[in-house]
Design a protein around this motif. Sequence first.
Motif, PDB file in Angstrom:
ATOM      1  N   MET A  67       0.726  -1.459  -0.035  1.00  0.00           N
ATOM      2  CA  MET A  67      -0.559   0.129   0.101  1.00  0.00           C
ATOM      3  C   MET A  67       1.056   1.103   0.168  1.00  0.00           C
ATOM      4  SD  MET A  67      -3.034   1.176   2.529  1.00  0.00           S
ATOM      5  CE  MET A  67      -1.597   2.229   4.367  1.00  0.00           C
ATOM      6  N   LYS A  68       1.127   2.197  -0.690  1.00  0.00           N
ATOM      7  CA  LYS A  68       1.509   3.378  -1.403  1.00  0.00           C
ATOM      8  C   LYS A  68       0.850   4.336   0.572  1.00  0.00           C
ATOM      9  CE  LYS A  68       2.775   2.708  -5.827  1.00  0.00           C
ATOM     10  NZ  LYS A  68       4.420   2.823  -5.229  1.00  0.00           N
ATOM     11  N   VAL A  69       1.673   5.314   0.804  1.00  0.00           N
ATOM     12  CA  VAL A  69       0.603   6.120   1.613  1.00  0.00           C
ATOM     13  C   VAL A  69       1.716   7.184   2.205  1.00  0.00           C
ATOM     14  CG1 VAL A  69       1.297   6.502   4.178  1.00  0.00           C
ATOM     15  CG2 VAL A  69       0.471   4.165   3.863  1.00  0.00           C
ATOM     16  N   SER A  70       0.725   8.438   1.519  1.00  0.00           N
ATOM     17  CA  SER A  70       1.762   9.495   1.062  1.00  0.00           C
ATOM     18  C   SER A  70       1.723  10.656   3.490  1.00  0.00           C
ATOM     19  CB  SER A  70       0.615  10.692   0.660  1.00  0.00           C
ATOM     20  OG  SER A  70       0.760  12.340   0.707  1.00  0.00           O
ATOM     21  N   GLU A  71       3.270  10.489   2.895  1.00  0.00           N
ATOM     22  CA  GLU A  71       3.585  11.565   4.547  1.00  0.00           C
ATOM     23  C   GLU A  71       2.796  12.427   5.271  1.00  0.00           C
ATOM     24  OE1 GLU A  71       7.606  12.743   6.916  1.00  0.00           O
ATOM     25  OE2 GLU A  71       8.348  11.842   5.373  1.00  0.00           O
ATOM     26  N   LYS A  72       2.542  13.820   3.290  1.00  0.00           N
ATOM     27  CA  LYS A  72       1.809  14.825   3.594  1.00  0.00           C
ATOM     28  C   LYS A  72       0.603  14.692   4.128  1.00  0.00           C
ATOM     29  CE  LYS A  72       0.457  18.975   1.461  1.00  0.00           C
ATOM     30  NZ  LYS A  72      -1.141  18.883   1.433  1.00  0.00           N
ATOM     31  N   TRP A  73       0.063  13.423   4.032  1.00  0.00           N
ATOM     32  CA  TRP A  73      -1.237  13.395   4.523  1.00  0.00           C
ATOM     33  C   TRP A  73      -1.303  12.440   5.219  1.00  0.00           C
ATOM     34  CZ3 TRP A  73      -5.123   8.915   0.720  1.00  0.00           C
ATOM     35  CH2 TRP A  73      -6.104   9.445   1.139  1.00  0.00           C
ATOM     36  N   LEU A  74      -0.367  11.396   5.513  1.00  0.00           N
ATOM     37  CA  LEU A  74      -0.485  10.854   6.547  1.00  0.00           C
ATOM     38  C   LEU A  74      -0.241  11.684   8.563  1.00  0.00           C
ATOM     39  CD1 LEU A  74      -0.027   8.356   9.079  1.00  0.00           C
ATOM     40  CD2 LEU A  74       2.347   7.973   8.119  1.00  0.00           C
ATOM     41  N   ARG A  75       0.554  12.636   7.570  1.00  0.00           N
ATOM     42  CA  ARG A  75       0.930  13.710   9.060  1.00  0.00           C
ATOM     43  C   ARG A  75      -0.437  14.648   9.364  1.00  0.00           C
ATOM     44  NH1 ARG A  75       6.009  14.030  10.941  1.00  0.00           N
ATOM     45  NH2 ARG A  75       7.936  12.898   9.662  1.00  0.00           N
ATOM     46  N   GLU A  76      -1.344  14.761   8.216  1.00  0.00           N
ATOM     47  CA  GLU A  76      -2.846  15.256   8.917  1.00  0.00           C
ATOM     48  C   GLU A  76      -3.111  14.635   9.640  1.00  0.00           C
ATOM     49  OE1 GLU A  76      -4.251  16.369   4.847  1.00  0.00           O
ATOM     50  OE2 GLU A  76      -2.750  16.835   3.691  1.00  0.00           O
ATOM     51  N   TRP A  77      -3.325  13.717   9.886  1.00  0.00           N
ATOM     52  CA  TRP A  77      -3.783  12.337  10.848  1.00  0.00           C
ATOM     53  C   TRP A  77      -2.759  12.493  12.704  1.00  0.00           C
ATOM     54  CZ3 TRP A  77      -7.874   9.054  11.280  1.00  0.00           C
ATOM     55  CH2 TRP A  77      -8.631   9.739   9.542  1.00  0.00           C
ATOM     56  N   ALA A  84       8.127  16.600  -3.456  1.00  0.00           N
ATOM     57  CA  ALA A  84       8.790  16.144  -3.038  1.00  0.00           C
ATOM     58  C   ALA A  84       8.198  15.264  -1.768  1.00  0.00           C
ATOM     59  CB  ALA A  84       9.658  17.282  -2.684  1.00  0.00           C
ATOM     60  N   ASP A  85       7.009  15.026  -1.610  1.00  0.00           N
ATOM     61  CA  ASP A  85       6.369  14.442  -0.876  1.00  0.00           C
ATOM     62  C   ASP A  85       6.794  13.067  -0.644  1.00  0.00           C
ATOM     63  OD1 ASP A  85       4.346  13.567   1.151  1.00  0.00           O
ATOM     64  OD2 ASP A  85       3.417  13.393  -0.544  1.00  0.00           O
ATOM     65  N   PRO A  86       6.976  12.724   0.040  1.00  0.00           N
ATOM     66  CA  PRO A  86       7.608  11.060   0.637  1.00  0.00           C
ATOM     67  C   PRO A  86       6.510  10.011   0.350  1.00  0.00           C
ATOM     68  CG  PRO A  86       9.000  12.318   1.848  1.00  0.00           C
ATOM     69  CD  PRO A  86       7.895  13.530   1.727  1.00  0.00           C
ATOM     70  N   VAL A  87       6.393   9.207  -0.631  1.00  0.00           N
ATOM     71  CA  VAL A  87       5.452   8.411  -0.769  1.00  0.00           C
ATOM     72  C   VAL A  87       5.591   6.780  -0.009  1.00  0.00           C
ATOM     73  CG1 VAL A  87       3.397   6.389  -1.959  1.00  0.00           C
ATOM     74  CG2 VAL A  87       4.238   9.512  -2.832  1.00  0.00           C
ATOM     75  N   LEU A  88       5.851   6.594   0.631  1.00  0.00           N
ATOM     76  CA  LEU A  88       6.301   5.264   1.550  1.00  0.00           C
ATOM     77  C   LEU A  88       5.441   3.801   1.149  1.00  0.00           C
ATOM     78  CD1 LEU A  88       6.163   7.793   3.439  1.00  0.00           C
ATOM     79  CD2 LEU A  88       7.060   5.939   5.011  1.00  0.00           C
ATOM     80  N   ASP A  89       5.860   2.590   0.343  1.00  0.00           N
ATOM     81  CA  ASP A  89       5.674   1.878  -0.233  1.00  0.00           C
ATOM     82  C   ASP A  89       5.550   0.366   0.877  1.00  0.00           C
ATOM     83  OD1 ASP A  89       4.799  -0.505  -1.166  1.00  0.00           O
ATOM     84  OD2 ASP A  89       6.497  -0.487  -2.824  1.00  0.00           O
ATOM     85  N   LEU A 108      -5.074  10.356  -4.607  1.00  0.00           N
ATOM     86  CA  LEU A 108      -5.275   9.352  -5.645  1.00  0.00           C
ATOM     87  C   LEU A 108      -3.795   8.554  -6.488  1.00  0.00           C
ATOM     88  CD1 LEU A 108      -9.011   9.836  -6.658  1.00  0.00           C
ATOM     89  CD2 LEU A 108      -8.361   8.738  -4.520  1.00  0.00           C
ATOM     90  N   ARG A 109      -3.736  10.120  -6.969  1.00  0.00           N
ATOM     91  CA  ARG A 109      -2.315   9.699  -7.917  1.00  0.00           C
ATOM     92  C   ARG A 109      -1.391   9.132  -7.204  1.00  0.00           C
ATOM     93  NH1 ARG A 109       2.389  11.248  -9.623  1.00  0.00           N
ATOM     94  NH2 ARG A 109       2.355  12.931  -7.870  1.00  0.00           N
ATOM     95  N   ARG A 110      -1.079   9.233  -5.706  1.00  0.00           N
ATOM     96  CA  ARG A 110      -0.209   9.199  -4.739  1.00  0.00           C
ATOM     97  C   ARG A 110      -0.034   7.675  -4.324  1.00  0.00           C
ATOM     98  NH1 ARG A 110       1.914  14.880  -2.493  1.00  0.00           N
ATOM     99  NH2 ARG A 110       1.444  16.203  -4.464  1.00  0.00           N
ATOM    100  N   SER A 111      -1.568   7.193  -4.141  1.00  0.00           N
ATOM    101  CA  SER A 111      -1.569   6.333  -3.427  1.00  0.00           C
ATOM    102  C   SER A 111      -1.953   4.734  -5.053  1.00  0.00           C
ATOM    103  CB  SER A 111      -3.151   5.678  -3.060  1.00  0.00           C
ATOM    104  OG  SER A 111      -3.211   7.393  -1.748  1.00  0.00           O
ATOM    105  N   GLY A 112      -1.624   5.815  -6.509  1.00  0.00           N
ATOM    106  CA  GLY A 112      -1.756   4.935  -6.958  1.00  0.00           C
ATOM    107  C   GLY A 112      -3.480   4.331  -7.605  1.00  0.00           C
TER     108      GLY A 112
END
Length: 791
Positions: A1-11, A154-159, A238-242
């Motif tokens: 699963m791809k996780v946008s760090e920017k989105w994650l840090r909103e949580w 530049a937002d890191p996306v974690l796989d 959505l794009r950053r999550s594939g």
Amino acid sequence: MKVSEKWLREWVNPPIGTEELAEQLTMLGLEVDDVEPAAPFFNGVLIAQVVAVKHHPNADKLKVCEVDFGGESEVEVVCGAPNVKVGLRVPFATVGAKLPNGFKIKKSKIRGVPSYGMLCSEAELALATASDGLMVLPDDAPLGFEVYDYLNLADPVLDVDLTPNRADCFSIRGVAREVGVRNRCDITLPDTSPVTPVIDDVMSVELSEGSGCSRYVGRIIRNVNASAVSPLWLKERLRRSGIRPISPAVDITNMLMLELGQPMHAFDLDKIDTSINVRKAFPSEPLTLLNGENVALNENTTVIADAQGVLAMGGVMGGQSSAVTESTQNILLEAAAFLPEHIIGKSRRYNLYTDSAHRFERGVDPDLQRDAIERATKLLTAITGGEVGPVFEVNIPQQHRISTGALLRKNRIGVVLGITFDDTDIEDVLTRLNIEWTHCNEGWRVTPPSFRYDLNIEADYIEELARVHGYDKLPRTAYEIAPTISTYKHQEKSQEELLKRLVQRGYHEVVTFSFVNHQIQEKVYPGEAVLELANPISSELSVMRVGLWPGLLETLQKNLKRQQNQIKVFEYGLKFVLQDTELKQKKVLAGLVSGWAAPEQWSQTVREVDFFDIKADVESILQLSCDAKTIFMRAEHPALHPGQSAQILAHGKSIGWIGRLHPALQESLSLSQSALMFELDAEVFGHAAVPEYGKISRFPAVRRDISVIVDESIPYQKIANCIADISPTYLGEVILFDVYEGEHIDEGAKSFALGLVFQAHDRTLTDEEVEESVELILSDLGAQLGAKLRE
């Protein structure tokens, strides 16, 4: 699963960097395979606005645009995009800009008109695989700003590589919960407060018995704006999550699946006939899926249906007939809880590997649906507008997973982990993991939250404490070892020694699946009772093996197709035998040989491997690791050549088979060359006959050669057994040196030529003593087998 760090840090936003965040997730059991930016780097691409558009004087499909990018003056750019128009804000690659593919923008002339840069699509910025027009930016996007920085690419996306038991982490919410627990940070939950309805419309829903759906939540939204488009922030998530953006309704449901872990679906309300029924499909009931594929459903498939037919495959994919389109004005939002056992296997059955099925197969929180509906309603109406109806729901709570909890003993934590925790630390971790707990004399009575399907026994909760504490922080305690020197028993042979013997004889060990192709197995072991798998990984691996030959034959097939013609392989493994209703697992050793007996060379003639070559291999391992006297008795097996097969006996009991592959089976499997095989029960291995010293006689041996004629159906083994039963005095060895059928021998008979070696340890034997023993042997062979001395 791809996780946008920017989105994650909103949580959840702990005071750690990307590298430490990835390390923490890995140590929590959510292995991070890779970390990459949201898009490849590019520069010189600025936000610009199209201020004028005119036709190109020399090309019908091109336009000449005046572009304002916040510079001293506007510039002229030639563009062929069909959606270019005045007022549009788009990415503008200036002269000198470097695109993701390495292309550098230069001033150019296109059909005689100067162009000072390029207006870009998502594909040209590596933000999509394909696009049919310019990338449209929001109207408030600041002119002259770098697009890479504006979109935070530049937002890191974690796989993150999730294990099947952690269904609760297939969402931003689940990953954030883990990070929050590890760093003792609170997480910021999105607004899921109820939306006030303005219309009274609801849909009648029925959950049929055995449907596999325990909860169905829905809401009707009327008069949505069909022309609305998804905002850039939604598309980027959505794009950053594939996932490819499609339309607001579809994008919102996909985003909620990624954010909360709840798969959702949006129906075109006007395409539904009156009511919803969640049921099992009728045999061969048709459905056209969203991807355009037509499928015939089986009766084990959960479906969402109305009075006219199937609307969607429950938990897997929606149907085309009720899909939301650009003309949709009224929407039915659905959030359901499907039981994992009713969804498992459906993706493989219909070859539909969807994100929705991936989550439902592993288990979705049955308490999540109403929050998902409220969150989706807020987001959707903010984009498309619309009139919201009340939430309607059908719930069968007794079908939800009910856990009785477990006893978490404080002293047991120390025994298992080698470390003790303060009570307050344990309770803090349990609370942050949403685990309900109460004190008791031995520790805590704990109950898992509804979203944790993997917490069942005490060890699971101890593992949670270890994960959160950090596996790398657990103490390492070396056990005290008091070595003992044991005696070596020559008659005991290990499995390793047995397998090494085969390797020494040129074999290669292989490991094949314990589940095999049913058709091949039926050809090799016709009529054998087999255990069929309830959820096979493929239709070709649908039954448990009753022997090892099918796997070895498939190994031979694959090697021959790759022009590997010299094959000597063996496998040591389990076979699964159904006896009455009981499944028994038996260890067996099997081997297969095909090709030349020896590599081609100048010093000897090339020949194919034969029965006696593989028999020698079997005798070698039996001699090494079997203390019983073994006999190769001619017999027939369905998979073996009738004239070149034998049953292997020990103590009068069958311990295996050996022989050449049956020609009909060879043809059926499309094998270009024949093979020889053996299979032995492993229970006979482990004890070898230890050689014993025998005194060598200093007196001469006497040999007598005889030739006896017997019926052609009598094997040599019967003659050898008969002579052994007589046990003539001083008979030391029997040698078979010729077998003859043909001229001077009656039809239906054959001749065995035997060398009988006699020797005494105390004297030289006389001719009379030797002749007497020979006569005794001939007499007994004649009486028992009808043998006659050949003149």
